[in-house]
Write a protein that holds these residues in place. Structure first.
Motif, PDB file in Angstrom:
ATOM      1  N   THR A 245       0.818  -1.205   0.000  1.00 54.78           N
ATOM      2  CA  THR A 245       0.000   0.000   0.000  1.00 54.78           C
ATOM      3  C   THR A 245       0.860   1.266   0.000  1.00 54.78           C
ATOM      4  N   SER A 246       2.053   1.200   0.571  1.00 49.08           N
ATOM      5  CA  SER A 246       2.962   2.350   0.506  1.00 49.08           C
ATOM      6  C   SER A 246       3.338   2.643  -0.939  1.00 49.08           C
ATOM      7  N   GLU A 247       3.633   1.574  -1.693  1.00 47.94           N
ATOM      8  CA  GLU A 247       3.993   1.753  -3.106  1.00 47.94           C
ATOM      9  C   GLU A 247       2.807   2.280  -3.907  1.00 47.94           C
ATOM     10  N   LEU A 248       1.615   1.746  -3.631  1.00 53.33           N
ATOM     11  CA  LEU A 248       0.430   2.204  -4.342  1.00 53.33           C
ATOM     12  C   LEU A 248       0.156   3.677  -4.064  1.00 53.33           C
ATOM     13  N   ILE A 249       0.205   4.073  -2.789  1.00 55.19           N
ATOM     14  CA  ILE A 249      -0.070   5.471  -2.428  1.00 55.19           C
ATOM     15  C   ILE A 249       0.936   6.403  -3.097  1.00 55.19           C
ATOM     16  N   ALA A 250       2.191   5.982  -3.144  1.00 57.51           N
ATOM     17  CA  ALA A 250       3.217   6.807  -3.791  1.00 57.51           C
ATOM     18  C   ALA A 250       2.918   6.974  -5.277  1.00 57.51           C
ATOM     19  N   GLU A 251       2.506   5.892  -5.938  1.00 61.66           N
ATOM     20  CA  GLU A 251       2.185   5.959  -7.363  1.00 61.66           C
ATOM     21  C   GLU A 251       0.954   6.831  -7.606  1.00 61.66           C
ATOM     22  N   LEU A 252      -0.047   6.704  -6.755  1.00 62.26           N
ATOM     23  CA  LEU A 252      -1.239   7.541  -6.895  1.00 62.26           C
ATOM     24  C   LEU A 252      -0.890   9.014  -6.685  1.00 62.26           C
ATOM     25  N   GLY A 253      -0.017   9.284  -5.714  1.00 62.30           N
ATOM     26  CA  GLY A 253       0.418  10.656  -5.487  1.00 62.30           C
ATOM     27  C   GLY A 253       1.108  11.234  -6.710  1.00 62.30           C
ATOM     28  N   ASP A 257      -0.339  14.233  -8.687  1.00 62.29           N
ATOM     29  CA  ASP A 257       0.534  15.373  -8.395  1.00 62.29           C
ATOM     30  C   ASP A 257       0.231  15.956  -7.018  1.00 62.29           C
ATOM     31  N   VAL A 258       0.175  15.062  -6.022  1.00 62.50           N
ATOM     32  CA  VAL A 258      -0.003  15.490  -4.635  1.00 62.50           C
ATOM     33  C   VAL A 258       1.024  14.774  -3.768  1.00 62.50           C
ATOM     34  N   ASP A 259       1.272  15.340  -2.610  1.00 65.59           N
ATOM     35  CA  ASP A 259       2.172  14.734  -1.640  1.00 65.59           C
ATOM     36  C   ASP A 259       1.340  13.937  -0.636  1.00 65.59           C
ATOM     37  N   PRO A 260       1.399  12.590  -0.687  1.00 70.88           N
ATOM     38  CA  PRO A 260       0.578  11.781   0.235  1.00 70.88           C
ATOM     39  C   PRO A 260       0.846  12.078   1.700  1.00 70.88           C
ATOM     40  N   GLU A 261       2.068  12.470   2.040  1.00 70.81           N
ATOM     41  CA  GLU A 261       2.375  12.757   3.436  1.00 70.81           C
ATOM     42  C   GLU A 261       1.654  14.013   3.921  1.00 70.81           C
ATOM     43  N   GLN A 262       1.352  14.918   3.007  1.00 65.78           N
ATOM     44  CA  GLN A 262       0.663  16.140   3.393  1.00 65.78           C
ATOM     45  C   GLN A 262      -0.848  15.936   3.451  1.00 65.78           C
ATOM     46  N   VAL A 263      -1.423  15.245   2.457  1.00 69.27           N
ATOM     47  CA  VAL A 263      -2.888  15.113   2.400  1.00 69.27           C
ATOM     48  C   VAL A 263      -3.391  13.861   3.091  1.00 69.27           C
ATOM     49  N   ASP A 266      -5.798   8.256   3.037  1.00 68.06           N
ATOM     50  CA  ASP A 266      -7.231   8.161   2.739  1.00 68.06           C
ATOM     51  C   ASP A 266      -7.653   9.192   1.700  1.00 68.06           C
ATOM     52  N   ALA A 267      -7.168  10.413   1.849  1.00 73.99           N
ATOM     53  CA  ALA A 267      -7.536  11.475   0.907  1.00 73.99           C
ATOM     54  C   ALA A 267      -7.039  11.152  -0.496  1.00 73.99           C
ATOM     55  N   VAL A 268      -5.865  10.555  -0.595  1.00 73.21           N
ATOM     56  CA  VAL A 268      -5.338  10.163  -1.902  1.00 73.21           C
ATOM     57  C   VAL A 268      -6.208   9.083  -2.523  1.00 73.21           C
ATOM     58  N   VAL A 269      -6.535   8.070  -1.743  1.00 72.48           N
ATOM     59  CA  VAL A 269      -7.304   6.938  -2.259  1.00 72.48           C
ATOM     60  C   VAL A 269      -8.706   7.365  -2.676  1.00 72.48           C
ATOM     61  N   LEU A 270      -9.322   8.277  -1.949  1.00 73.36           N
ATOM     62  CA  LEU A 270     -10.680   8.713  -2.284  1.00 73.36           C
ATOM     63  C   LEU A 270     -10.747   9.360  -3.659  1.00 73.36           C
ATOM     64  N   ILE A 279      -9.964  -0.021  -2.106  1.00 67.80           N
ATOM     65  CA  ILE A 279      -8.625   0.350  -1.660  1.00 67.80           C
ATOM     66  C   ILE A 279      -8.618   0.909  -0.244  1.00 67.80           C
ATOM     67  N   THR A 280      -9.640   1.684   0.145  1.00 65.01           N
ATOM     68  CA  THR A 280      -9.630   2.260   1.493  1.00 65.01           C
ATOM     69  C   THR A 280      -9.548   1.181   2.563  1.00 65.01           C
TER      70      THR A 280
END
Length: 434
Positions: A245-253, A257-263, A266-270, A279-280
């Protein structure tokens, strides 16, 4: 309506499979898979193979066949599906769930998504590979299991335990709930299932003295159970990312074009649209109450009350999650395990993953393939007991407006006809080359 003469063979086979009512009610209660298994076996025989049928119990039939590859020195690949389906209430559907209707460019019916579509794709893709005397690159173990919808006790787990020789030489497997396309705010991508959460089906049990409903009682089994169910159902599980899931979130970010650590994850996946429904739940462990049983008459306080839980821990957290729930429900309610199966987290890179990416690239160029952890389970859990790494790859190119994850166990389950054609071609490409 689509003329039958215009239909791809994949849609025809999937429709015919849907017409076999293979409803699995759980706990050993099923209409059985035998007729569907015999149908599949006949299709395999027509391809020149020698399928074997195995009955774990009356009418609980699985089918396995081995296809010799060009290079028999390479490890074998298991390609598997299941022929059972969850129940469907016709009163809730706009079509007969077991008619295999074709309308509006789609195949409708229970199993159109989970997973008689993939069963059909396996058969037609294999036919394409074997046409004119062709062979796959390596040995294939083709399996159609019974009982997947109840954890595989009468299917994959039975065969792994009683007939492990069927899977000799196999190191990897592919099956359902992966390989389908999603829409990420206008950007298409494919999800490759590289792991799945653990699965624990359990009972919450409360027991207290029975008595007349008019009495004043200090302890009531129904009340104690209800309090425990509320605690479990309202529990907010914390986000815990795994390697997958870390790899997936990074790819989605990157795509968004967002920083998953900032948002936040959950916000990325939504922002993945309908895919977020699956995914949630992979970002955390979950436990959901699903059934309640207590009492037999309004004026009788029952001595026993039960609830069912569907618990899905992250891989490796099975014991930790159970211990936490046991403490949460309190000393007057106990947890009884009904089914417990392991979580899986496989490498997100390697020869098979590269081959999957290559097959999708040839048929849908430029679309990224993202690893994901499935919140539910498949027969890959049983195969893992033999050291076989299982992936979810039932390739489907889907319209962005279709809530495909919502089709699993849903009402009016359906799949586009052109998606089945796409899946057949991609799967044949993979089986011929890998």
């Amino acid at each position: 309506m689509t003329d039958a003469a215009e239909l791809d063979e994949t849609a025809i086979i999937a429709s015919e499979l849907i017409r076999f009512d293979t409803t699995n009610y759980g706990e050993g209660k099923s209409k059985g898979e035998t007729e569907a298994a015999e149908y599949v076996a006949a299709k395999l025989e027509a391809l020149g193979l020698e399928p074997q049928l195995f009955d774990s119990a009356p009418r609980r039939t699985s089918v396995v066949a081995r296809v010799p590859g060009r290079d028999r020195g390479k490890p074998a690949l298991v390609v598997h599906g299941h022929t059972d389906v969850v129940p469907a209430d016709p009163a809730q559907w706009s079509v007969d769930p077991f008619a295999g209707d074709i309308k509006d460019g789609m195949l409708w019916g229970r199993g159109a998504v989970d997973m008689k579509n993939m069963d059909a794709m396996i058969l037609t893709a294999l036919g394409d590979v074997l046409a004119g005397g062709g062979q796959p690159e390596r040995d294939l173990v083709i399996a159609f299991f019974a009982d997947e919808e109840n954890g595989g006790g009468f299917g994959s787990h039975f065969l792994v335990r009683e007939h492990p020789e069927l899977f000799a030489g196999a190191t990897e497997a592919i099956s359902e709930v992966g390989g389908y396309s999603i829409d990420i705010e206008g950007t298409p991508a494919y999800l490759l299932q590289t792991g799945e959460k653990a699965m624990i089906w359990a009972k919450l049990v409360a027991e207290a003295p029975a008595g007349h409903g008019s009495r004043l009682v200090a302890r009531n089994a129904v009340t104690e159970l209800a309090e425990a169910v509320a605690k479990v159902g309202r529990l907010e599980w914390p986000v815990q990312l795994t390697d997958t899931t870390s790899e997936l979130i990074a790819e989605l970010g990157r795509i968004l074009d967002v920083d998953p650590e900032q948002v936040g994850p959950d916000a990325v996946v939504l922002r993945t649209g309908s895919a977020a429904g699956f995914i949630t739940a992979t970002l955390r462990s979950t436990a959901n109450p699903t059934m309640l049983t207590a009492g037999y008459k309004s004026n009788v306080i029952p001595e026993r009350a039960e609830a069912r839980l569907d618990i899905r821990p992250l891989p490796g957290q099975e014991d930790e999650v159970l211990a936490y729930l046991d403490e949460l429900v309190g000393e007057n309610v106990r947890i009884e395990i009904v089914v417990k199966d392991t979580g899986l987290e496989n490498p997100t890179s390697g020869a098979l993953v590269d081959a999957v990416r290559g097959s999708l690239e040839r048929h849908d160029p430029g679309v990224p393939v993202l690893p994901y952890l499935m919140p539910a389970g498949t027969d890959n859990k049983a195969l893992s007991l033999l050291g076989i790494r299982g992936y979810g790859f039932a390739p489907l190119k889907l319209p962005p407006e279709l809530d495909f994850p919502g089709m699993f166990h849903g009402i009016d389950e359906r799949v586009p006809l052109d998606s089945l054609v796409f899946g057949r071609r991609v799967l044949a490409d993979l089986l011929a080359a890998y």
